[in-house]
Motif scaffolding. Structure first.
Motif, PDB file in Angstrom:
ATOM      1  N   GLY A  95       0.772  -1.211  -0.084  1.00  0.00           N
ATOM      2  CA  GLY A  95       0.103   0.029   0.071  1.00  0.00           C
ATOM      3  C   GLY A  95       0.905   1.314   0.083  1.00  0.00           C
ATOM      4  O   GLY A  95       2.007   1.166  -0.312  1.00  0.00           O
ATOM      5  N   GLN A  96       0.402   2.359   0.678  1.00  0.00           N
ATOM      6  CA  GLN A  96       0.972   3.644   0.519  1.00  0.00           C
ATOM      7  C   GLN A  96       1.770   3.864   1.790  1.00  0.00           C
ATOM      8  O   GLN A  96       1.143   3.424   2.961  1.00  0.00           O
ATOM      9  CB  GLN A  96       0.054   4.834   0.179  1.00  0.00           C
ATOM     10  N   THR A  97       2.988   3.909   1.601  1.00  0.00           N
ATOM     11  CA  THR A  97       3.970   3.937   2.677  1.00  0.00           C
ATOM     12  C   THR A  97       4.611   5.366   3.063  1.00  0.00           C
ATOM     13  O   THR A  97       5.254   5.872   2.145  1.00  0.00           O
ATOM     14  CB  THR A  97       4.914   2.752   2.762  1.00  0.00           C
ATOM     15  N   ALA A  98       4.625   5.784   4.228  1.00  0.00           N
ATOM     16  CA  ALA A  98       5.247   6.957   4.630  1.00  0.00           C
ATOM     17  C   ALA A  98       6.393   6.457   5.864  1.00  0.00           C
ATOM     18  O   ALA A  98       6.151   5.632   6.690  1.00  0.00           O
ATOM     19  CB  ALA A  98       4.246   8.073   5.272  1.00  0.00           C
ATOM     20  N   LEU A  99       7.492   6.880   5.596  1.00  0.00           N
ATOM     21  CA  LEU A  99       8.687   6.665   6.727  1.00  0.00           C
ATOM     22  C   LEU A  99       8.579   7.868   7.569  1.00  0.00           C
ATOM     23  O   LEU A  99       8.976   8.991   7.138  1.00  0.00           O
ATOM     24  CB  LEU A  99       9.956   6.510   5.864  1.00  0.00           C
TER      25      LEU A  99
END
Length: 189
Positions: A95-99
């Motif tokens: 899916g959409q991943t932010a770090l």
């Protein structure tokens, strides 16, 4: 006649191997590594449904803790983590991943993200790591409930100061008692 082996899928290659990557992909992996160098922990979040204004809000909130928020490609993050010998994060890379990285207070950073999750009801934890230990969302929730680094340092300082204050008091009392005895002896003489 020599038999030549021919790959029927010339565009198919090992997509997670850094050697097989195009230069621009290698650059992006290096950029992720540069972000990961900023702290000994990272958190992964799903940012589905977060708009530009909300992304700016979470970035501002994290900046107060010295932390940062970066949207990353799962495959490239996975390559960077494997280069660092961090195993097990691939379970959280879909899916959409932010770090979320940076700062010296993982608990405070986790609290800031948790507040955003609670307030916006869009953002969700995926996982993360402290050192090379992978954290699932439940473990990150435990981390956010820990006191901040500053609070822990204050508690430790308080514990260290208490015996020192008692020791100083005891030494002062002993010194007073000695002076009292000497003073009484002098008066008696």
């Amino acid at each position: 006649s020599a038999i030549h082996s021919h790959n029927p899928h010339p565009t198919h290659r090992n997509r997670t191997s850094p050697e097989a990557m195009r230069p621009e992909k290698k650059y992006l992996v290096q950029e992720i590594n540069d972000h990961l160098d900023k702290s000994d922990y990272f958190f992964l979040t799903d940012y589905s449904g977060v708009n530009v204004e909300e992304a700016a809000q979470i970035r501002k909130s994290l900046a107060e803790h010295g932390a940062e928020y970066h949207v990353v490609k799962n495959r490239l993050l996975n390559v960077a983590l494997k280069e660092r010998e961090i195993e097990g994060a691939e379970d959280y890379l879909s899916g959409q991943t932010a770090l979320v990285i940076g700062g010296n207070n993982p608990s405070g950073t986790a609290k800031a993200v948790a507040k955003f999750i609670k307030d916006k009801e869009k953002f969700t934890w995926k996982g993360g790591a402290v050192g090379k230990e992978i954290y699932d969302p439940a473990k990150i929730n435990l981390l956010k409930d820990l006191p901040s680094l500053d609070a822990l340092q204050a508690q430790l300082l308080g514990l260290l100061n208490t015996p020192a204050q008692k020791l100083v008091g005891t030494l002062s009392a002993a010194q007073r008692d000695l002076l009292s005895v000497l003073s009484q002896k002098e008066e008696a003489a």
